[in-house]
Enzyme design. Sequence first.
Site, short mmCIF file in Angstrom:
data_model
loop_
_atom_site.label_atom_id
_atom_site.label_comp_id
_atom_site.label_asym_id
_atom_site.label_seq_id
_atom_site.Cartn_x
_atom_site.Cartn_y
_atom_site.Cartn_z
N GLY A 112 -55.17 30.80 6.92
CA GLY A 112 -55.98 29.63 6.25
C GLY A 112 -56.30 29.98 4.89
N ASP A 146 -62.49 23.92 9.41
CA ASP A 146 -62.61 24.86 10.43
C ASP A 146 -63.82 24.18 11.36
OD1 ASP A 146 -62.98 27.42 12.27
OD2 ASP A 146 -61.85 28.38 10.61
N ASN A 178 -55.50 29.18 23.29
CA ASN A 178 -55.09 28.57 22.24
C ASN A 178 -54.63 27.07 22.53
OD1 ASN A 178 -55.75 30.36 20.23
ND2 ASN A 178 -53.79 31.00 19.91
N ILE A 198 -48.43 27.05 13.43
CA ILE A 198 -48.48 28.34 13.24
C ILE A 198 -49.12 29.09 14.40
CG2 ILE A 198 -48.91 30.53 11.57
CD1 ILE A 198 -49.04 29.05 9.37
N ASN A 203 -50.25 30.56 17.69
CA ASN A 203 -49.11 31.20 19.05
C ASN A 203 -49.76 31.01 20.14
OD1 ASN A 203 -47.10 32.81 17.76
ND2 ASN A 203 -48.30 33.75 16.70
N HIS A 218 -40.04 32.78 18.81
CA HIS A 218 -41.14 33.59 18.29
C HIS A 218 -41.63 34.66 19.33
CE1 HIS A 218 -43.07 35.22 14.95
NE2 HIS A 218 -44.31 34.71 15.28
N1 APR Z 1 -59.99 23.62 15.11
C1 APR Z 1 -59.97 24.30 13.85
N2 APR Z 1 -59.99 25.43 13.76
C2 APR Z 1 -60.27 26.14 14.92
C3 APR Z 1 -60.34 25.70 16.08
C4 APR Z 1 -60.38 24.45 16.20
N3 APR Z 1 -60.47 23.82 17.29
N4 APR Z 1 -60.63 26.45 17.10
C5 APR Z 1 -60.52 27.96 16.12
N5 APR Z 1 -60.41 27.63 14.80
C6 APR Z 1 -60.40 28.55 13.81
C7 APR Z 1 -61.31 29.90 13.89
O1 APR Z 1 -62.68 29.35 13.74
C8 APR Z 1 -60.63 30.36 12.90
O2 APR Z 1 -61.51 30.54 11.53
O3 APR Z 1 -59.01 29.20 13.74
C9 APR Z 1 -59.20 30.00 12.81
C10 APR Z 1 -58.25 31.26 13.06
O4 APR Z 1 -58.39 32.48 11.88
P1 APR Z 1 -58.16 33.84 12.40
O5 APR Z 1 -58.95 34.25 13.78
O6 APR Z 1 -58.39 34.67 11.15
O7 APR Z 1 -56.63 33.99 12.76
P2 APR Z 1 -55.46 33.86 11.92
O8 APR Z 1 -54.90 35.42 11.64
O9 APR Z 1 -55.57 33.17 10.70
O10 APR Z 1 -54.12 33.39 12.81
C11 APR Z 1 -54.14 32.22 13.38
O11 APR Z 1 -51.81 31.83 13.78
O12 APR Z 1 -50.26 33.44 13.66
C12 APR Z 1 -50.90 32.75 14.38
O13 APR Z 1 -51.42 34.31 16.27
C13 APR Z 1 -51.95 33.65 15.12
O14 APR Z 1 -52.86 32.24 16.67
C14 APR Z 1 -52.93 32.80 15.50
C15 APR Z 1 -53.11 31.81 14.40
#
Ligand code: APR
Length: 316
Positions: free
Chosen positions: A19, A38, A102, A125, A127, A182
């Site tokens: 993000g 978020d 997820n 995006i 997974n 994927h």
């Molecule tokens: N609504 C909005 N955001 C959310 C929710 C929700 N209901 N639940 C979780 N999040 C937020 C988390 O708080 C976190 O800040 O999603 C964000 C995910 O960020 P990271 O943990 O840094 O993960 P990232 O590397 O960005 O990957 C996100 O993309 O490629 C895929 O496998 C990866 O499923 C994963 C996703």
Amino acid sequence: MSTTKTRKKIALIGAGNIGGELAALCARKELGDVVLFDIPSREGVAKGKALDLEQNSAILGYDAKISGTSNWADCAGSDVIIITAGIPRKPGQSRDDLVATNLPIIRDVADNAKKHCPDAFVIVISNPLDAMVYEFQRRTGFDSKKVVGMAGVLDSARFNLFLARAANASIKDVRAMVLGGHGDDMVPIFSACTINGVAATQLIAKDTLDGIVKRTRGGGGEIVQLMGTSAYYAPASSAVAMAESYLLDQKRILPCAALLNGEYGYSDLYMGVPVVLGAGGVEKIIVLDLNDEEKAMLAKSAKSVQGVVDVVKKAS
Ligand code: APR
């Protein structure tokens, strides 16, 4: 007579690693104003990244408003939403291992997106990608032309890089696509793979190509092993290329997870295929003339995707 052109609005759902990088790229390219969303416990992160990126505009010189929020109402009226909400992989996990965590997250996001952003072009995006984008479209009932998954651009980027290195060629000259789900069964298309028009199979030895396919399929996992979480620079660039093609009506041919309706012999399934992305969203799904080996690989990949989709359907 002059007309006032309003700026586009891009909502990024999930203000984590991908993000944050998405926000940086959208702002630098001046694709529109950016809302980083978020959950309430991470609102400070969303607001902090937004402020950091706005201050960055004073140095790099881009005009984009960037804000952080945990209030869906702030995402209302978005032209594009890009969803990374969820948890990423840890070493040893497959993408499919993320489904239990997820799935409720993508459902929450789908319900809010339907309420607040009904006109947006949506790029998923999170997974396991093909199942998450399937569930998002099913739950919202959004036009499937406006709901796509990002995987193929990223998998193809990895494939292109390894091919360029093996051929000792410029990355700019490599044209190759990876289709299918994927996952570990993704399908590199050698019949449409060239280095500036020269067949890659003419320039790279067969055993080297086999190694490249293996490394491409495990390309995400290789990075997870190295840094304990999943990649974010190339995933963000991939989604931004898709958003840009939609917003600027570029009509690029990009491999995206799209809802199939008989194409390649599959229906009611999201899977990576070449699509034309323009102002109409998925304007066309291009059906390639695959050879028998590629068709068999695609069938294997589709079976894997269907297996995860079946888990998602049962969990309703
Ligand atoms: N609504 C909005 N955001 C959310 C929710 C929700 N209901 N639940 C979780 N999040 C937020 C988390 O708080 C976190 O800040 O999603 C964000 C995910 O960020 P990271 O943990 O840094 O993960 P990232 O590397 O960005 O990957 C996100 O993309 O490629 C895929 O496998 C990866 O499923 C994963 C996703």
